[in-house]
Design an enzyme around this catalytic site. Structure first.
Site, PDB file in Angstrom:
ATOM      1  N   GLU A 193       0.791  -1.211  -0.010  1.00 28.75           N
ATOM      2  CA  GLU A 193      -0.045   0.001  -0.012  1.00 28.75           C
ATOM      3  C   GLU A 193       0.876   1.300  -0.256  1.00 28.75           C
ATOM      4  O   GLU A 193       1.577   1.489   0.801  1.00 28.75           O
ATOM      5  CB  GLU A 193      -0.974  -0.052   1.249  1.00 28.75           C
ATOM      6  CG  GLU A 193      -1.656   1.319   1.331  1.00 28.75           C
ATOM      7  CD  GLU A 193      -2.477   1.461   2.644  1.00 28.75           C
ATOM      8  OE1 GLU A 193      -2.824   2.570   3.021  1.00 28.75           O
ATOM      9  OE2 GLU A 193      -2.713   0.357   3.221  1.00 28.75           O
ATOM     10  N   ARG A 251       0.564  10.260   0.348  1.00 27.38           N
ATOM     11  CA  ARG A 251       0.711  11.392   1.140  1.00 27.38           C
ATOM     12  C   ARG A 251       1.974  12.260   0.921  1.00 27.38           C
ATOM     13  O   ARG A 251       2.624  13.112   1.403  1.00 27.38           O
ATOM     14  CB  ARG A 251       1.107  11.169   2.549  1.00 27.38           C
ATOM     15  CG  ARG A 251      -0.016  10.205   3.192  1.00 27.38           C
ATOM     16  CD  ARG A 251       0.352   9.737   4.516  1.00 27.38           C
ATOM     17  NE  ARG A 251      -0.641   8.668   4.797  1.00 27.38           N
ATOM     18  CZ  ARG A 251      -0.686   7.890   5.849  1.00 27.38           C
ATOM     19  NH1 ARG A 251       0.481   8.183   6.895  1.00 27.38           N
ATOM     20  NH2 ARG A 251      -1.659   6.868   6.361  1.00 27.38           N
ATOM     21  N   THR A 263      -4.843   5.891   1.481  1.00 26.97           N
ATOM     22  CA  THR A 263      -4.915   7.340   1.746  1.00 26.97           C
ATOM     23  C   THR A 263      -6.094   7.992   0.548  1.00 26.97           C
ATOM     24  O   THR A 263      -5.877   9.231   0.181  1.00 26.97           O
ATOM     25  CB  THR A 263      -3.819   8.341   2.305  1.00 26.97           C
ATOM     26  OG1 THR A 263      -2.943   7.788   2.771  1.00 26.97           O
ATOM     27  CG2 THR A 263      -4.473   9.517   3.048  1.00 26.97           C
ATOM     28  N   LYS A 278     -11.252  -1.829   6.147  1.00 24.59           N
ATOM     29  CA  LYS A 278     -10.368  -1.547   6.930  1.00 24.59           C
ATOM     30  C   LYS A 278     -10.801  -0.868   8.398  1.00 24.59           C
ATOM     31  O   LYS A 278     -11.589  -0.251   8.332  1.00 24.59           O
ATOM     32  CB  LYS A 278      -9.415  -0.318   6.164  1.00 24.59           C
ATOM     33  CG  LYS A 278      -8.340   0.344   6.913  1.00 24.59           C
ATOM     34  CD  LYS A 278      -7.701   1.504   6.151  1.00 24.59           C
ATOM     35  CE  LYS A 278      -6.619   2.120   6.945  1.00 24.59           C
ATOM     36  NZ  LYS A 278      -5.664   3.037   5.990  1.00 24.59           N
TER      37      LYS A 278
END
Length: 213
Positions: A47, A51, A74, A134
């Site tokens: 993953e 960011r 994200t 998640k």
């Protein structure tokens, strides 16, 4: 791609290994050797969090590494989903969920692992068809004890908890019936990446892989 279809894909990804590395990549030069090191250690599902400015380029590079399954983390907006898909991500991860984000995942055929942290959020996602979710932030939101408890009334849902989980606490989660894997950043410490110590990262990955034989 419906939420039910997305969860089927997410289930397959989460079953690849007990740990999904959560990666923050600041230097694009780290992308290929990092992916190779983690895959060599037995952690193929990666993953890459959106960011940093080079995150999408890192996904493009890592998607070409043999044996890897690269996703984007994200995800917050429709634009994020579109960009992740175009970069070559094969799955997406979000800290939460919104109608717009879910619609985008369906529109762009990107399997989504949506985040939930309360019983109501979990139920709302389940109602849409998301049976794989998640749980974030895990350690700050009741941890393994919460997930064990929620498994009784909601056995239909399986989780990938992330947030504050490390090598010592990961087994607490992995021992639960409703946990497929955990997400963690400890397998790719920043200092090792900066030093180019890919052997150390492979060792950490192998150690994480051994958490579930």
């Amino acid at each position: 791609m419906t939420p039910t279809e997305q969860s089927a894909h997410a289930l397959a990804v989460c079953r690849l290994a007990p740990v999904v590395p959560v990666l923050v990549i600041d230097d694009i030069a780290h992308a290929k050797p990092l992916a190779e090191a983690l895959v060599a250690g037995g952690l193929p599902a990666l993953e890459v969090t959106l960011r940093t400015p080079c995150a999408l380029d890192a996904i493009r590079i890592m998607a070409e590494v043999s044996g890897g399954h690269v996703g984007a983390g994200t995800l917050l907006t429709r634009a994020d989903v579109k960009a992740a898909k175009e970069a070559g991500a094969t799955f997406g991860v979000s800290p939460g969920s919104t109608p717009a984000l879910i619609d985008a995942a369906c529109e762009f055929d990107l399997p989504l692992l949506p985040g939930a942290v309360t019983a109501s959020e979990i139920m709302a996602l389940l109602e849409l068809g998301f049976t794989v979710q998640k749980f974030f932030p895990a350690e700050q939101s009741g941890g393994a004890a919460f997930l064990k408890s929620i498994g009784s009334p909601l056995p239909q849902v399986s989780f990938c908890p992330t947030g504050g989980i490390g090598l010592k606490t990961a087994p607490d989660y992995l021992g639960l019936k409703n946990i497929l894997c955990v997400g963690g950043s400890w397998v790719a410490p920043k200092e090792a990446m900066v030093a180019g110590d890919w052997a150390k990262i492979t060792t950490l990955a192998a150690e994480a892989k051994a958490l579930r034989s």
